[in-house]
Design a protein around this motif. Structure first.
Motif, PDB file in Angstrom:
ATOM      1  N   VAL A  65       1.150   5.055   7.575  1.00 31.05           N
ATOM      2  CA  VAL A  65       2.361   5.925   8.067  1.00 31.05           C
ATOM      3  C   VAL A  65       1.765   7.292   8.028  1.00 31.05           C
ATOM      4  N   ALA A  66       1.418   8.196   9.035  1.00 33.20           N
ATOM      5  CA  ALA A  66       1.142   9.464   9.069  1.00 33.20           C
ATOM      6  C   ALA A  66      -0.188   9.778   8.014  1.00 33.20           C
ATOM      7  N   GLY A  67      -1.065   8.792   8.274  1.00 26.10           N
ATOM      8  CA  GLY A  67      -2.347   8.949   7.260  1.00 26.10           C
ATOM      9  C   GLY A  67      -2.152   8.400   5.798  1.00 26.10           C
ATOM     10  N   THR A  68      -1.054   7.866   5.526  1.00 24.35           N
ATOM     11  CA  THR A  68      -1.150   7.281   4.141  1.00 24.35           C
ATOM     12  C   THR A  68      -0.661   5.762   4.262  1.00 24.35           C
ATOM     13  N   SER A  69      -1.290   5.035   3.504  1.00 29.01           N
ATOM     14  CA  SER A  69      -1.207   3.611   3.339  1.00 29.01           C
ATOM     15  C   SER A  69       0.162   3.285   2.367  1.00 29.01           C
ATOM     16  N   PHE A  70       0.692   2.091   2.748  1.00 29.01           N
ATOM     17  CA  PHE A  70       1.869   1.800   2.016  1.00 29.01           C
ATOM     18  C   PHE A  70       1.825   0.409   1.765  1.00 29.01           C
ATOM     19  N   TRP A 116      -3.751   2.933  -5.825  1.00 30.78           N
ATOM     20  CA  TRP A 116      -2.208   2.614  -5.608  1.00 30.78           C
ATOM     21  C   TRP A 116      -1.652   3.258  -6.604  1.00 30.78           C
ATOM     22  N   GLN A 117      -0.279   4.100  -6.097  1.00 34.73           N
ATOM     23  CA  GLN A 117       0.599   4.431  -7.285  1.00 34.73           C
ATOM     24  C   GLN A 117       1.848   4.134  -6.728  1.00 34.73           C
ATOM     25  N   ARG A 118       2.769   4.070  -7.611  1.00 31.77           N
ATOM     26  CA  ARG A 118       4.368   3.929  -7.264  1.00 31.77           C
ATOM     27  C   ARG A 118       4.725   4.988  -6.305  1.00 31.77           C
ATOM     28  N   GLU A 119       5.575   4.494  -5.309  1.00 32.46           N
ATOM     29  CA  GLU A 119       5.848   5.369  -4.369  1.00 32.46           C
ATOM     30  C   GLU A 119       6.987   5.987  -4.979  1.00 32.46           C
TER      31      GLU A 119
END
Length: 124
Positions: free
Chosen positions: A65-70, A121-124
């Protein structure tokens, strides 16, 4: 709060509280005991241990989403440093979220949203 007082985490001092229309009601003022101060965070919450990842069970497909992976990761946990008072039935009855966390160790399926930032990977 009285359960934490009986467990030795808080001290309960009787006080009289003024209510609606000046009516007086009995109550308690709670302060941390020396033992209890070990568990009070700078934010004023009570800490009953530190969660530790035991096992990653699965994760959702990664979306961009908008260049960020989730994604969302599902895992089990263990609570390190769990004090005896957190195991007391009266404390767990008073604080059902604490009871659920303690009883769910190593088998409750937890979820955490994660985002990929700076290659980690980091906690959102």
């Amino acid at each position: 709060m009285m359960a934490l007082s009986k467990a030795g985490v808080l001290k309960a001092d009787p006080v009289s509280v003024t209510g609606w229309l000046g009516r007086r009601y009995p109550g308690h003022q709670y302060t941390p005991t020396d033992e209890g101060k070990k568990y009070i965070t700078p934010e004023g919450t009570i800490c009953y241990g530190k969660a530790r990842l035991v096992k990653i069970l699965s994760w959702d497909p990664v979306v961009n989403v908008a260049g960020t992976s989730f994604t969302k990761v599902y895992f089990t946990y263990r609570i390190d440093g769990l004090p005896e008072w957190a195991l007391r039935p009266d404390v767990q009855a008073t604080f059902p979220n604490l009871a659920s966390a303690v009883q769910g160790q190593e088998h409750a399926r937890m979820a955490m949203p994660m985002a990929l930032a700076d290659g980690h990977w980091q906690r959102e």
